[in-house]
Design an enzyme around this catalytic site. Structure first.
Site, PDB file in Angstrom:
ATOM      1  N   TYR A  27      -2.457  -1.128  10.670  1.00 19.00           N
ATOM      2  CA  TYR A  27      -2.802  -1.409   9.235  1.00 19.00           C
ATOM      3  C   TYR A  27      -1.466  -1.178   8.648  1.00 19.00           C
ATOM      4  CZ  TYR A  27      -3.993  -1.218   4.404  1.00 19.00           C
ATOM      5  OH  TYR A  27      -3.987  -1.253   3.154  1.00 19.00           O
ATOM      6  N   PHE A  59     -14.130  14.831   5.589  1.00 21.51           N
ATOM      7  CA  PHE A  59     -13.241  14.987   6.720  1.00 21.51           C
ATOM      8  C   PHE A  59     -12.374  15.877   6.570  1.00 21.51           C
ATOM      9  CE2 PHE A  59     -15.432  11.553   8.431  1.00 21.51           C
ATOM     10  CZ  PHE A  59     -15.021  10.410   8.085  1.00 21.51           C
ATOM     11  N   LYS A  69       1.667  -3.671   6.599  1.00 21.56           N
ATOM     12  CA  LYS A  69       2.281  -3.614   5.250  1.00 21.56           C
ATOM     13  C   LYS A  69       3.655  -3.473   4.998  1.00 21.56           C
ATOM     14  CE  LYS A  69      -1.866  -4.167   3.307  1.00 21.56           C
ATOM     15  NZ  LYS A  69      -2.225  -5.335   2.285  1.00 21.56           N
ATOM     16  N   SER A  77       0.824  -1.191  -0.033  1.00 21.93           N
ATOM     17  CA  SER A  77       0.070   0.146   0.153  1.00 21.93           C
ATOM     18  C   SER A  77       0.786   1.259   0.001  1.00 21.93           C
ATOM     19  CB  SER A  77      -1.018  -0.134   1.334  1.00 21.93           C
ATOM     20  OG  SER A  77      -1.511   1.233   1.489  1.00 21.93           O
TER      21      SER A  77
HETATM   22  C1  WQD Z   1      -9.876   9.106   1.037  1.00 23.11           C
HETATM   23  C2  WQD Z   1     -10.129  10.469   1.388  1.00 23.11           C
HETATM   24  C3  WQD Z   1     -10.464  11.243   3.749  1.00 23.11           C
HETATM   25  C4  WQD Z   1     -14.187   8.787   3.958  1.00 23.11           C
HETATM   26  C5  WQD Z   1      -6.921   4.217   3.088  1.00 23.11           C
HETATM   27  C6  WQD Z   1      -5.884   3.406   3.473  1.00 23.11           C
HETATM   28  C7  WQD Z   1      -4.961   2.669   2.141  1.00 23.11           C
HETATM   29  C8  WQD Z   1      -6.265   1.573   1.534  1.00 23.11           C
HETATM   30  C9  WQD Z   1      -7.485   2.759   1.038  1.00 23.11           C
HETATM   31  C10 WQD Z   1      -7.087  -0.356   2.091  1.00 23.11           C
HETATM   32  C11 WQD Z   1      -9.489  10.958   2.358  1.00 23.11           C
HETATM   33  C12 WQD Z   1     -11.774  11.216   2.564  1.00 23.11           C
HETATM   34  C13 WQD Z   1     -12.997   9.418   3.624  1.00 23.11           C
HETATM   35  C14 WQD Z   1     -15.163   9.640   4.384  1.00 23.11           C
HETATM   36  C15 WQD Z   1     -14.019  11.319   3.698  1.00 23.11           C
HETATM   37  N1  WQD Z   1      -6.508   0.696   2.523  1.00 23.11           N
HETATM   38  N2  WQD Z   1     -12.800  10.650   3.516  1.00 23.11           N
HETATM   39  N3  WQD Z   1     -15.235  10.873   4.322  1.00 23.11           N
HETATM   40  O1  WQD Z   1      -7.388   6.937   3.722  1.00 23.11           O
HETATM   41  O2  WQD Z   1      -6.790   7.532   1.446  1.00 23.11           O
HETATM   42  O3  WQD Z   1      -6.774   5.160   2.238  1.00 23.11           O
HETATM   43  O4  WQD Z   1      -7.849   3.389   2.201  1.00 23.11           O
HETATM   44  O5  WQD Z   1      -7.279  -0.916   0.989  1.00 23.11           O
HETATM   45  O6  WQD Z   1      -3.876   2.020   2.407  1.00 23.11           O
HETATM   46  O7  WQD Z   1      -4.562   4.228   4.026  1.00 23.11           O
HETATM   47  O8  WQD Z   1      -8.725   6.022   1.855  1.00 23.11           O
HETATM   48  O9  WQD Z   1     -11.214   6.326   1.067  1.00 23.11           O
HETATM   49  O10 WQD Z   1     -10.565   6.182   3.541  1.00 23.11           O
HETATM   50  O11 WQD Z   1      -9.949   8.192   2.120  1.00 23.11           O
HETATM   51  O12 WQD Z   1     -13.788  12.641   3.658  1.00 23.11           O
HETATM   52  O13 WQD Z   1     -16.360   9.076   4.781  1.00 23.11           O
HETATM   53  O14 WQD Z   1     -11.618  10.895   1.452  1.00 23.11           O
HETATM   54  O15 WQD Z   1     -10.093  12.201   4.359  1.00 23.11           O
HETATM   55  O16 WQD Z   1      -8.809  12.474   2.238  1.00 23.11           O
HETATM   56  P1  WQD Z   1      -7.394   6.555   2.404  1.00 23.11           P
HETATM   57  P2  WQD Z   1     -10.260   6.752   2.357  1.00 23.11           P
END
Ligand code: WQD
Length: 342
Positions: free
Chosen positions: A151, A220, A155, A127
């Site tokens: 998590y 967020f 990785k 990742s």
């Molecule tokens: C994306 C953007 C949030 C949810 C993580 C892991 C990565 C992989 C994918 C597993 C960010 C924003 C999110 C919400 C929001 N893991 N957000 N409201 O955190 O980039 O990556 O998931 O496969 O290894 O680190 O993904 O989709 O959670 O967030 O505003 O309800 O969306 O702040 O900017 P992330 P995400």
């Protein structure tokens, strides 16, 4: 004779889409999954899409006897693509012991079983989280920085374990694929992302709001140092990601010598949360309500790939844009409002 590939976590989101690509490229596919975060229904969907039902073993990676029995039942495994693992960032902060025990110990038992059965070719689902606070765009040669959650550490550590395996025994052939943000769905609408409970990730949450399962999207934070103040990520179509695994496997099997190779699988572009919401609204044909919430702890402002190495060496690059990712995600969600129902 088709080469047999074992896919751990093959009923999951990325795993199931990769299984479809492998079958369509003539591979003989075996799936091992403990169904802790997926269902059996994807097996039926894989069969409907490809006309082939992959052999399935319900087994936990940590079950030494079960993994041994699998390799005895499937003697011709040429390579393993290892997706199986817990993957919710927030949950890993609450349950570090479960994450380390499941992801690390599961990988150790898998590798010991592979070695005992003479299979030393592994592609690991890593990742972008291992880049930590490096400046974007992330390049494979960058120094890995500390992860911000258990998590991410799993990785990070599994990359080290597999690298040390090759250092100690150069007949181990290791590929570390660093994913960015996989979204979208198979164009047929028969397969897609189906997280259990409240989605941690943005896209499944947006899709569930669009289909009426949830009230509104919680953004967020909109005070990040980005173009519109919301977080930017490198979203990649899951079909591009699946194709990237086939390209990596074919390159790996064609090399004269085993090695340890690292590739980013991303598009090289950043897209903000608000841009995603707008694109999904265009895809589904109606507005998607959202509210601005405080930042989520641990989130980075921006994350995206330098995707040059995979293009130059594997001859692979992402083809689909955000509009197609949202259109395919909406097609899946609107035809499967409750996800997979066994
Ligand atoms: C994306 C953007 C949030 C949810 C993580 C892991 C990565 C992989 C994918 C597993 C960010 C924003 C999110 C919400 C929001 N893991 N957000 N409201 O955190 O980039 O990556 O998931 O496969 O290894 O680190 O993904 O989709 O959670 O967030 O505003 O309800 O969306 O702040 O900017 P992330 P995400």
């Amino acid at each position: 004779m088709a080469q047999t590939i074992l896919i751990t976590g093959g009923t999951g989101f990325i795993g199931s889409h990769t299984v479809v690509e492998l079958i369509e490229h003539g591979y003989d596919v075996v799936i091992a999954d403990n169904l802790s975060n997926s269902k059996l229904e994807p097996l039926n969907r894989i069969e409907r899409i490809t006309g082939t039902r992959p052999r399935f073993h319900e087994v936990d990676m940590r079950d030494r006897d079960g993994m041994n029995a699998l390799f005895e039942a499937e003697p011709g495994i040429q390579a393993v693509i290892h997706f199986a693992g817990l993957k919710a960032v927030g949950e890993s902060v609450e349950k570090p012991l479960e994450y380390y025990e499941n992801n690390i110990n599961g990988t150790l038992v898998l590798c010991e079983t592979m070695r005992a059965h003479g299979c030393k070719t592994i592609i690991f689902s890593s990742s972008a989280t291992v880049y930590g606070e490096n400046p974007v765009p992330y390049v494979e040669t960058m120094q890995k920085l500390p992860a911000s959650n258990p998590y991410g550490w799993t990785k990070w550590m599994i990359e080290e374990i597999l690298t040390d395996l090759h250092t100690a025994d150069p007949t181990w052939n290791v590929m570390l694929l660093r994913y960015f943000n996989p979204i979208g769905a198979h164009p047929s609408g028969l397969m897609g992302e189906d997280p259990r409970g409240i989605p941690n990730n943005l896209l499944p949450y947006v899709a569930q709001v669009a289909v009426g399962r949830r009230e509104c999207v919680h953004v967020f934070g909109n005070d990040y140092p980005t173009a519109d103040g919301t977080g930017e990520r490198d979203y990649i179509h899951v079909m591009d990601l699946a194709a990237g695994h086939v390209a990596a496997l074919e390159w790996m099997l064609a090399q004269p010598e085993p090695s340890v190779e690292i590739f980013n699988l991303g598009t090289g572009k950043g897209t903000s949360v608000l841009e995603i919401i707008r694109a999904f609204s265009d895809a589904c044909g109606h507005e998607i309500p959202y509210v601005i919430d405080p930042r989520r702890p641990g989130d980075l402002p921006a994350s995206w790939a330098d995707a040059t190495r995979a293009k130059e060496i594997l001859g692979w690059e992402a083809k689909y844009d955000i509009a197609q990712m949202c259109a395919d995600s909406w097609n899946w969600q609107s035809h499967n409002p409750e996800g997979y129902t066994d």
